[in-house]
Design a protein around this motif. Structure first.
Motif, PDB file in Angstrom:
ATOM      1  N   THR A  59       0.865  -1.176   0.000  1.00  0.00           N
ATOM      2  CA  THR A  59       0.000   0.000   0.000  1.00  0.00           C
ATOM      3  C   THR A  59       0.899   1.223   0.000  1.00  0.00           C
ATOM      4  O   THR A  59       2.069   1.157   0.398  1.00  0.00           O
ATOM      5  N   LEU A  60       0.341   2.339  -0.461  1.00  0.00           N
ATOM      6  CA  LEU A  60       1.049   3.616  -0.472  1.00  0.00           C
ATOM      7  C   LEU A  60       0.185   4.646   0.224  1.00  0.00           C
ATOM      8  O   LEU A  60      -1.033   4.642   0.076  1.00  0.00           O
ATOM      9  N   ASN A  61       0.826   5.514   0.984  1.00  0.00           N
ATOM     10  CA  ASN A  61       0.137   6.643   1.595  1.00  0.00           C
ATOM     11  C   ASN A  61       1.128   7.797   1.600  1.00  0.00           C
ATOM     12  O   ASN A  61       1.934   7.923   2.503  1.00  0.00           O
ATOM     13  N   CYS A  62       1.055   8.603   0.540  1.00  0.00           N
ATOM     14  CA  CYS A  62       2.022   9.677   0.327  1.00  0.00           C
ATOM     15  C   CYS A  62       1.311  11.021   0.369  1.00  0.00           C
ATOM     16  O   CYS A  62       0.090  11.078   0.437  1.00  0.00           O
ATOM     17  N   ASP A  63       2.073  12.091   0.267  1.00  0.00           N
ATOM     18  CA  ASP A  63       1.482  13.427   0.157  1.00  0.00           C
ATOM     19  C   ASP A  63       0.686  13.497  -1.138  1.00  0.00           C
ATOM     20  O   ASP A  63       1.255  13.478  -2.232  1.00  0.00           O
ATOM     21  N   GLY A  64      -0.639  13.534  -1.042  1.00  0.00           N
ATOM     22  CA  GLY A  64      -1.493  13.659  -2.211  1.00  0.00           C
ATOM     23  C   GLY A  64      -1.704  12.400  -3.018  1.00  0.00           C
ATOM     24  O   GLY A  64      -2.291  12.435  -4.090  1.00  0.00           O
ATOM     25  N   LEU A  65      -1.228  11.253  -2.546  1.00  0.00           N
ATOM     26  CA  LEU A  65      -1.340  10.000  -3.291  1.00  0.00           C
ATOM     27  C   LEU A  65      -1.538   8.848  -2.327  1.00  0.00           C
ATOM     28  O   LEU A  65      -0.849   8.759  -1.307  1.00  0.00           O
ATOM     29  N   SER A  81      -0.179  -4.496 -11.150  1.00  0.00           N
ATOM     30  CA  SER A  81      -1.058  -3.342 -11.286  1.00  0.00           C
ATOM     31  C   SER A  81      -1.146  -2.618  -9.951  1.00  0.00           C
ATOM     32  O   SER A  81      -0.841  -3.174  -8.901  1.00  0.00           O
ATOM     33  N   ALA A  82      -1.577  -1.374 -10.017  1.00  0.00           N
ATOM     34  CA  ALA A  82      -1.794  -0.567  -8.820  1.00  0.00           C
ATOM     35  C   ALA A  82      -3.040   0.282  -9.034  1.00  0.00           C
ATOM     36  O   ALA A  82      -3.270   0.786 -10.143  1.00  0.00           O
ATOM     37  N   GLU A  83      -3.835   0.399  -7.998  1.00  0.00           N
ATOM     38  CA  GLU A  83      -5.004   1.278  -7.990  1.00  0.00           C
ATOM     39  C   GLU A  83      -4.635   2.465  -7.111  1.00  0.00           C
ATOM     40  O   GLU A  83      -4.294   2.285  -5.930  1.00  0.00           O
ATOM     41  N   LEU A  84      -4.678   3.672  -7.669  1.00  0.00           N
ATOM     42  CA  LEU A  84      -4.201   4.859  -6.966  1.00  0.00           C
ATOM     43  C   LEU A  84      -5.271   5.934  -6.915  1.00  0.00           C
ATOM     44  O   LEU A  84      -6.147   5.997  -7.776  1.00  0.00           O
ATOM     45  N   SER A  85      -5.166   6.790  -5.925  1.00  0.00           N
ATOM     46  CA  SER A  85      -6.015   7.971  -5.808  1.00  0.00           C
ATOM     47  C   SER A  85      -5.090   9.164  -5.614  1.00  0.00           C
ATOM     48  O   SER A  85      -4.274   9.181  -4.687  1.00  0.00           O
ATOM     49  N   VAL A  86      -5.208  10.146  -6.507  1.00  0.00           N
ATOM     50  CA  VAL A  86      -4.324  11.310  -6.494  1.00  0.00           C
ATOM     51  C   VAL A  86      -5.153  12.554  -6.220  1.00  0.00           C
ATOM     52  O   VAL A  86      -6.191  12.772  -6.844  1.00  0.00           O
ATOM     53  N   GLY A  87      -4.700  13.373  -5.296  1.00  0.00           N
ATOM     54  CA  GLY A  87      -5.367  14.640  -5.017  1.00  0.00           C
ATOM     55  C   GLY A  87      -4.779  15.745  -5.868  1.00  0.00           C
ATOM     56  O   GLY A  87      -3.592  16.039  -5.773  1.00  0.00           O
ATOM     57  N   LEU A  88      -5.611  16.334  -6.737  1.00  0.00           N
ATOM     58  CA  LEU A  88      -5.172  17.423  -7.612  1.00  0.00           C
ATOM     59  C   LEU A  88      -6.157  18.576  -7.506  1.00  0.00           C
ATOM     60  O   LEU A  88      -7.356  18.391  -7.727  1.00  0.00           O
ATOM     61  N   ALA A  89      -5.665  19.748  -7.164  1.00  0.00           N
ATOM     62  CA  ALA A  89      -6.493  20.962  -7.087  1.00  0.00           C
ATOM     63  C   ALA A  89      -7.741  20.740  -6.237  1.00  0.00           C
ATOM     64  O   ALA A  89      -8.835  21.136  -6.596  1.00  0.00           O
ATOM     65  N   GLY A  90      -7.570  20.057  -5.121  1.00  0.00           N
ATOM     66  CA  GLY A  90      -8.680  19.844  -4.201  1.00  0.00           C
ATOM     67  C   GLY A  90      -9.644  18.746  -4.601  1.00  0.00           C
ATOM     68  O   GLY A  90     -10.656  18.542  -3.940  1.00  0.00           O
ATOM     69  N   GLN A  91      -9.363  18.024  -5.680  1.00  0.00           N
ATOM     70  CA  GLN A  91     -10.213  16.931  -6.114  1.00  0.00           C
ATOM     71  C   GLN A  91      -9.406  15.647  -6.182  1.00  0.00           C
ATOM     72  O   GLN A  91      -8.206  15.667  -6.401  1.00  0.00           O
ATOM     73  N   SER A  92     -10.106  14.534  -6.015  1.00  0.00           N
ATOM     74  CA  SER A  92      -9.459  13.229  -6.072  1.00  0.00           C
ATOM     75  C   SER A  92      -9.651  12.623  -7.455  1.00  0.00           C
ATOM     76  O   SER A  92     -10.736  12.679  -8.032  1.00  0.00           O
ATOM     77  N   GLN A  93      -8.579  12.079  -8.013  1.00  0.00           N
ATOM     78  CA  GLN A  93      -8.652  11.414  -9.307  1.00  0.00           C
ATOM     79  C   GLN A  93      -8.166   9.978  -9.143  1.00  0.00           C
ATOM     80  O   GLN A  93      -7.119   9.733  -8.548  1.00  0.00           O
TER      81      GLN A  93
END
Length: 109
Positions: A59-65, A81-93
């Motif tokens: 698992t990963l738990n980084c600044d914004g990721l 494979s990896a499933e990721l969630s990235v925080g960009l401009a206040g929204q999650s992608q």
């Protein structure tokens, strides 16, 4: 490596990389498992890394990721494979990264 985003209508082209990893890099785990290519930074390191015969999960738990991934090893090749969630401009992608590789030979360091 292929990166896809179900939240984006734009397809990202696959990326090919050639990397030199030593046995020590692989045994350290984090050098081979960070997102966006291989390597890691002080703010982004794999957590809950479990390596067993033929596979690895993390698992990963980084600044914004954040996210989780898995990979399988067989002979001189791997895929995962990896499933990721990235925080960009206040929204999650959401992002899905798939990757594969094979051994080309000894490192020329």
């Amino acid at each position: 490596m292929q990166l896809e985003s179900p939240d984006s209508p734009v397809a990202m082209p696959p990326v090919t990389q050639t990397l030199c990893l030593t046995r020590q890099d692989v045994e350290a785990g984090g050098a081979t498992l960070a997102p966006g290519g291989l390597g890691q930074s002080a703010s982004c390191k794999p957590e809950q890394l479990e390596i067993s015969e033929g596979s690895a999960t993390w698992t990963l738990n980084c600044d914004g990721l954040s996210g989780q991934g898995r990979m399988s090893f067989s002979g001189d090749s791997y895929s995962g494979s990896a499933e990721l969630s990235v925080g960009l401009a206040g929204q999650s992608q959401r992002l899905r990264q798939t990757f594969s590789g094979r051994r080309l030979g000894d490192c020329q360091k």
